[in-house]
Design an enzyme around this catalytic site. Structure first.
Site, PDB file in Angstrom:
ATOM      1  N   HIS A  97       0.862  -1.186   0.000  1.00 15.60           N
ATOM      2  CA  HIS A  97       0.000   0.000   0.000  1.00 15.60           C
ATOM      3  C   HIS A  97       0.900   1.239   0.000  1.00 15.60           C
ATOM      4  CE1 HIS A  97      -3.700  -2.238   0.527  1.00 15.60           C
ATOM      5  NE2 HIS A  97      -3.133  -2.927   1.512  1.00 15.60           N
ATOM      6  N   HIS A 107      -0.350  -6.559  -5.366  1.00 12.39           N
ATOM      7  CA  HIS A 107      -0.425  -7.819  -4.627  1.00 12.39           C
ATOM      8  C   HIS A 107       0.238  -8.902  -5.465  1.00 12.39           C
ATOM      9  CE1 HIS A 107      -2.622 -11.726  -4.796  1.00 12.39           C
ATOM     10  NE2 HIS A 107      -2.293 -11.755  -3.515  1.00 12.39           N
ATOM     11  N   VAL A 110       2.843 -16.588  -4.520  1.00 18.02           N
ATOM     12  CA  VAL A 110       3.128 -17.880  -5.140  1.00 18.02           C
ATOM     13  C   VAL A 110       3.004 -18.919  -4.034  1.00 18.02           C
ATOM     14  CG1 VAL A 110       4.543 -17.141  -7.085  1.00 18.02           C
ATOM     15  CG2 VAL A 110       5.609 -17.408  -4.855  1.00 18.02           C
ATOM     16  N   HIS A 176     -20.470  -7.524  -6.539  1.00 16.37           N
ATOM     17  CA  HIS A 176     -21.455  -6.597  -5.985  1.00 16.37           C
ATOM     18  C   HIS A 176     -21.196  -5.155  -6.420  1.00 16.37           C
ATOM     19  CE1 HIS A 176     -18.114  -6.572  -3.122  1.00 16.37           C
ATOM     20  NE2 HIS A 176     -18.542  -5.399  -2.682  1.00 16.37           N
ATOM     21  N   ARG A 261      -2.436 -17.891  11.239  1.00 15.45           N
ATOM     22  CA  ARG A 261      -2.133 -16.752  12.097  1.00 15.45           C
ATOM     23  C   ARG A 261      -2.878 -15.522  11.583  1.00 15.45           C
ATOM     24  NH1 ARG A 261       1.915 -12.661  12.592  1.00 15.45           N
ATOM     25  NH2 ARG A 261       2.479 -12.298  14.782  1.00 15.45           N
TER      26      ARG A 261
END
Length: 302
Positions: A97, A107, A110, A176, A261
């Site tokens: 970001h 983004h 692999v 949406h 996690r």
């Protein structure tokens, strides 16, 4: 650790190192902090996060290699015959970001899955890809991004880039909102055709190609001047990123369903974001122009 998993694991550890080094250099100031963790059910990983840098507001690069006794529903929805098998999942995932609204969010990931059962051959597959989410898109950047994607696919067949570009557009789609998450890239999953060596080589090409695709765009845009208007639009559009990752993303679902996690799974979310009811950009504005890019497009017409 099975031999195939060892080979993939070694590449992934090195990939995390290379990506973090390159991003620190591109940022020009901030450094990654590492959080090593273990998973009670088996395995662990290293989560590295860079915060409040010159170029990157937050960048997360996560390596993990985890195991379990039974694959979760997100992994067996299309492979019900694998239910109940032991499994290993190894991967590197990253989300960046940026500070400057003229630098796109990006983004990449692999990954490798192997499902085992005593007395049977292991079932394995690779997945991954990378995609680009601009706020103020530049055609030059989009063409560069897709050129790198096409060129890394070329040694594996002329049909590979068109196939995985289309899959990326279809996967990173917010139903949406009736829009893509960005300008696409590559997406592949369940890859085992052609044998382990060929599939592993392709996964490596995608992982290594990410820096070639993204860093030049960062360098080109990170010093562009911007103001509060551009920053507010960036924060608003980050909301779409949150919507996709929490509603549709299979990696997020797999991580949460498999008892992964939480901090590492949700590191993909932006550090700052805003929502605005009924927002509509002014007609003809730079903000309105983004809508033209949020639909599938062939950036490299023949």
């Amino acid at each position: 650790m099975p031999a195939q998993v060892e080979m993939v694991d070694a590449f992934l550890r090195g990939l995390q190192d290379r990506v973090c080094t390159a991003l620190e250099l591109a940022d020009g100031g901030a450094k990654f902090a590492e959080d090593a963790w273990t998973r009670a059910a088996g395995g662990g990983g290293h989560t590295r996060v860079l915060k409040n840098g010159h170029a990157f507001e937050q960048a997360g690069v996560n390596y993990s290699c985890v195991t379990g006794d039974a694959l979760p529903p997100s992994a067996t929805a299309h492979r019900p015959q694998l239910a109940g098998r032991q499994w290993t999942a190894a991967g590197v995932s990253l989300v960046i970001h940026p500070v400057n609204p003229y630098v796109p969010t990006s983004h990449a990931n692999v990954r490798y899955f192997e499902a085992d059962r005593d007395g049977e051959e292991p079932v394995w597959w690779f997945g991954g890809g990378f995609d680009l989410t601009p706020f103020y898109p530049f055609d030059e950047d989009c063409v560069h991004w897709h050129t790198v994607a096409r060129d890394l696919c070329a040694p594996f067949g002329n049909d590979v880039y068109p196939k995985y570009r289309k899959w990326c557009d279809e996967y990173f789609y917010l139903k949406h909102r009736d829009e893509t998450r960005g300008v696409g890239g590559l997406f592949f999953d369940d890859l085992s055709e052609g044998g382990f060596e060929r599939c592993f080589a392709f996964m490596q090409a995608v992982g290594n190609g990410f820096l070639d695709a993204y860093v030049p765009i960062v360098e080109r845009r990170k010093e562009m001047p911007y103001g509060e208007r551009e920053r507010e639009f960036q924060l608003y559009r980050r909301g779409r990123y949150v919507e996709f990752n929490l509603v549709y993303d299979r990696g997020t679902l797999f991580g949460l369903q498999s008892g992964g996690r939480t901090e590492s799974i949700l590191m993909s979310l932006p550090p700052r974001v805003r929502y605005e009811y009924g927002y509509a950009p002014a007609p003809g504005s730079a903000e309105a122009r983004l809508a033209e890019y949020l639909k599938p497009r062939d950036w490299l017409p023949r």
